[in-house]
Design a protein around this motif. Sequence first.
Motif, PDB file in Angstrom:
ATOM      1  N   UNK A   1       0.821  -1.206   0.000  1.00  0.00           N
ATOM      2  CA  UNK A   1       0.000   0.000   0.000  1.00  0.00           C
ATOM      3  C   UNK A   1       0.855   1.255   0.000  1.00  0.00           C
ATOM      4  N   UNK A   2       1.950   1.238   0.768  1.00  0.00           N
ATOM      5  CA  UNK A   2       2.859   2.384   0.769  1.00  0.00           C
ATOM      6  C   UNK A   2       3.506   2.572  -0.604  1.00  0.00           C
ATOM      7  N   UNK A   3       3.902   1.452  -1.219  1.00  0.00           N
ATOM      8  CA  UNK A   3       4.513   1.531  -2.548  1.00  0.00           C
ATOM      9  C   UNK A   3       3.511   2.102  -3.546  1.00  0.00           C
ATOM     10  N   UNK A   4       2.262   1.618  -3.490  1.00  0.00           N
ATOM     11  CA  UNK A   4       1.236   2.155  -4.384  1.00  0.00           C
ATOM     12  C   UNK A   4       1.007   3.631  -4.121  1.00  0.00           C
ATOM     13  N   UNK A   5       0.940   4.019  -2.839  1.00  0.00           N
ATOM     14  CA  UNK A   5       0.730   5.439  -2.514  1.00  0.00           C
ATOM     15  C   UNK A   5       1.800   6.306  -3.172  1.00  0.00           C
ATOM     16  N   UNK A   6       3.052   5.913  -3.011  1.00  0.00           N
ATOM     17  CA  UNK A   6       4.150   6.710  -3.557  1.00  0.00           C
ATOM     18  C   UNK A   6       4.127   6.719  -5.082  1.00  0.00           C
ATOM     19  N   UNK A   7       3.981   5.535  -5.674  1.00  0.00           N
ATOM     20  CA  UNK A   7       4.045   5.419  -7.131  1.00  0.00           C
ATOM     21  C   UNK A   7       2.882   6.131  -7.808  1.00  0.00           C
ATOM     22  N   UNK A   8       1.675   5.883  -7.324  1.00  0.00           N
ATOM     23  CA  UNK A   8       0.511   6.476  -7.996  1.00  0.00           C
ATOM     24  C   UNK A   8       0.427   7.976  -7.746  1.00  0.00           C
ATOM     25  N   UNK A   9       0.843   8.440  -6.565  1.00  0.00           N
ATOM     26  CA  UNK A   9       0.844   9.881  -6.309  1.00  0.00           C
ATOM     27  C   UNK A   9       1.873  10.580  -7.186  1.00  0.00           C
ATOM     28  N   UNK A  10       3.038   9.963  -7.367  1.00  0.00           N
ATOM     29  CA  UNK A  10       4.049  10.532  -8.262  1.00  0.00           C
ATOM     30  C   UNK A  10       3.515  10.599  -9.688  1.00  0.00           C
ATOM     31  N   UNK A  11       2.828   9.545 -10.114  1.00  0.00           N
ATOM     32  CA  UNK A  11       2.227   9.550 -11.450  1.00  0.00           C
ATOM     33  C   UNK A  11       1.274  10.732 -11.602  1.00  0.00           C
ATOM     34  N   UNK A  12       0.440  10.957 -10.585  1.00  0.00           N
ATOM     35  CA  UNK A  12      -0.534  12.044 -10.662  1.00  0.00           C
ATOM     36  C   UNK A  12       0.150  13.402 -10.745  1.00  0.00           C
ATOM     37  N   UNK A  13       1.297  13.532 -10.080  1.00  0.00           N
ATOM     38  CA  UNK A  13       2.036  14.795 -10.151  1.00  0.00           C
ATOM     39  C   UNK A  13       2.466  15.091 -11.588  1.00  0.00           C
ATOM     40  N   UNK A  14       2.886  14.066 -12.309  1.00  0.00           N
ATOM     41  CA  UNK A  14       3.296  14.276 -13.700  1.00  0.00           C
ATOM     42  C   UNK A  14       2.095  14.462 -14.620  1.00  0.00           C
TER      43      UNK A  14
END
Length: 222
Positions: A38-51
């Motif tokens: 869940x932490x990995x998804x939080x970081x990865x998907x939030x970074x995606x949204x930033x781009x």
Amino acid sequence: ESGLLRCAVPQALGGDGGSLEQLAQGARDLANRSRAASWVLWAQRTAIEAFVHSPNIGVREHVLPMLMNGERAGTLPIALDSLPIVAEEVGNAYKLYGILNHVPNLQWLGFSLLAPIQRSGQEIEWVVLRSEENGLRVGIDVEGDFWYGSRTASIALEGAFFRMDEWVNGAALVPGIRPVMEALSAPPIDWPGDKASAVQLPTQPSNIVQTARPRSGRLAKE
């Protein structure tokens, strides 16, 4: 392949065009199986949204496909109000100095970090830095069951170079990514952040070491 990295990303940018409700449900299901994931998804998907929301088309087109494909890890500090990294102008570039605490998904194969910086006389801006940059050092993993397996540590920037073509966004970044962050916070666990129920983050940062502690495994394509 659960498709969560592309969920709720516009099709025009390579996503599946799904809804935030679908993303929230997927995050909830993942959290029931693995807190670390869940932490990995939080970081990865939030970074995606930033781009997704970046007005810098060049950096978006370069980085976004790698993040959505799971070919490269993406991350940012859990606390979006972290003290910004100091940017000192050096010719046509900047040198960055400071520490970011509690950054998850620091995969040993490499990651792209979204970092808040502040140039002299400017508001806080967000830039992308590669883990391979000289002057970027990763600390030892944060200890404790809450973080175990999430590859969470502190990052020290000690003169890492930054150029304006690595600029991602300004003050608009946080409100732009907040809906996705709220969807990712749907799992029934305590998440550090703005909510009153959030856990208290440790007050002492991780010790910074000269070389990154090995972190096993390729980024899971959640």
